[in-house]
Design a protein around this motif. Sequence first.
Motif: not given
Length: 823
Positions: A592-599
């Motif tokens: 899962l790639v978080r859109a908020e910080d690219g983590r």
Amino acid sequence: MERGTERDAPPSPAGNGVPAGHAGAGRVPLAVVVVDRDGLVSHWSTGARRLFGVPKDEAIGHPAVDLLPVSGALPEEDETPPYGTFADYDGLGPDLESSLGGRLSYPAAGRARLTVPERDRVDVLWWAYPLVGPGYERLLVLAADTAGLRQDEPDGVDGDMAFERIAPGFALHTDFPGAEELARRLPEILPSMSVEESARIVSQVLELGYPVLEFSQNDRVPVTPDWGVPRRAERKARRERAARAAAEGLPVPQEAADEAEDLEYAAVREHLEFLNEVSGRIGTSLDLSRTIIEVSRAVVPRFTDVAGTYLREQVVAGEGFPDGVPDTTTMWHRVALEHTDEPGRWDDVVPVGEAMPFPAHTPFFQCMTSGEPVLVPRITVEMGHAIASQFEKRDIRPLITGRSMLVVPLKARNVVLGFMILLRHPERPVFNDMDRVTGAELAARAGLVLDNARMYTYQESVAETLQDSMLPHIPPRMAGCDIATRYLPGTLLGRVGGDWFDSVKLPGARTALVVGDVMGHGLNSAAMMGQLRTAVQTMAALDLPPAQLLRNLDDLAQRLGDNYLATCVYAVYDPIASELHIANAGHIPPVLVRAEDGRSELLDLPTGAPIGVGGVPFEAVRVRVEPGDRLVMCTDGLVEVRGEDIGVGLATLSESAAHPAASMDDACDSIIRALNTRGGRKDDVALLMARLNGIEVDDVAEWRITLDPVEVPRARAVVREQLHDWGLAKLADSAELMVSELVTNAVRHSHSRPVELRLVRGDTLLCEVDDDDHELPTLLSAEPTDEFGRGLRVVSTLAREWGTSRTKAGKSVWFELTLPRRR
């Protein structure tokens, strides 16, 4: 060949009184040995026992290299080699050991000397034929005592040179288990032998039961042993006699004849070396285009100055073609043209890729219908004009007139696949009969290579078509999410595999995302994959929770058989609730790639057991997501490399998935590049990426309708009002009519719970009507006088798409309308 008995064979039917076990008119004793893929002897004939002095029980199962005349230094004339040693004559071409060791994929032949107790030295001629096909046998070796061949030489014919004009015909005896199968493969082992000739020889041997070595003035085996070479000592003595005669001023006609003989043999040797060289240069891959280029470049410029290759239209297309001889309507594709002329001279006149038929009066038609080479020593002006007449508005005469031409068929299994047109410059020696034989052998070998490439191309096309038909064509946009996928086949032997991905539309604007991997490769795995994927689609349509769906899939796999094992990860995305509901059955975890910080993170899921193990519970977890997050699901073929910890691949997957990309397709390609360049991948790969866009609260409208028919007008009114608020007034009439029909049916058939009406504005306008009745409605054909049955017909006519599905509480009926274009 022998019947497999130690007693002498019966007399010759020709009535000459010569036993078949001894040399007679037209037959000589022949040793037959079959070598398996482990290099061990699997068949040792009576003739082999007589020739090599080793009993059958001491030969079967032993290394062939220890029993047959392999390489060794030629002993001097006055030197007696120890018992059991062999020696090659003259060191020309490959030795038998190269064939026994599997280092040669083409037929070879030679001459060796063997020392046997009480028999002095024995000169042995041998042939080695690599066996093609699925059988376990790898090599067929024939051998004969040259003394037996000399007994019937005509007067005045030198024995060594007479041997150059014979060729063996043969078949296996009846006591060998694989005899009939190998007999059927004779035309493959001996490309110059027709099916009819093979059948005749097989019938003769099986009926009469004695060895056969046929003498022929016309037929040739793929290779001729180096039996015509005068001994080195004899050649040395001839040169010394010629030198003394010249010094004394005496004529040397015999020596001149000897020199001519040497020159003739030098030409024979050169042709054999050329064939061996060409055989090693063609067939390096199963790619049809590459094989065609290899064949063309192998003959230019050493054998010819121009080589044009033509193949049947169906061969180029990777298809089958009708039985029978080609005719004047058969289309031939020019697939290659190699030449030594100045660049571009041929390109405009005879471009590669052109397809054309050939008239009956041409040498090309004669070659492709007869299956035999056609030799034209010089192309006359008249013939050049006749050939050029088929080339519209192009004058080919300057390119061919005055040149020597040889047309050779490209055959495999007695079928003409194409032909090669070989041309020599006028200043070069014309093609002769020896060139004809060489060209025929070259074409025979090339034909088998091309046919193997053709069949592989056809099978690869079938495999890719099968795989493509089994993988779903997922739309790039679902409700609240964008989807991109990739599939990579495994190795050349694994074009069809068991990896799959899928997405299924669910009620409530939700989407099911699934990736699975059937253990194993090939058609069985692909067939199992198709069954499991269909089962997942069916159970997803029932809106089963992820854990329950995997439980049912596991039960199904156990009912299908013990060999049904697969891993699978199943996720349901709810874009309104911004939530993932995921269960795992022994599969690698999604990223899962978080859109908020690219983590990026590997989701921590209960692993579960693979599908088909049975008796293991599955658990599901809920994961909160935000708009713009990306879910990456793949099979282990992408991250697993032999000899490397899978954690390295998973780390690379997480890192590459987090890289920013201009589009979903670019993001998938970035992952593939990062993981597919490490080398060592042999498994197929399925990759699914979903960007979870979500659906805003303002784009969703919901109402609860009580079970009262008077509520139907209210449902129509609220839908019309909501569409006006969204700026979708153009859809109000159609939507209002369909909502009226669906709500009316729901109110009529519901039991106790209120009807739920939902509108969702996304890429389309989605309308859902849910009730607590579990019976799904069906589309009916209503008569003009029928009171009911028109509701779903109206929906089917007006909606862009519609459907029904079961829910935990009952059922859901939905339809979609295309949004009007924004100006």
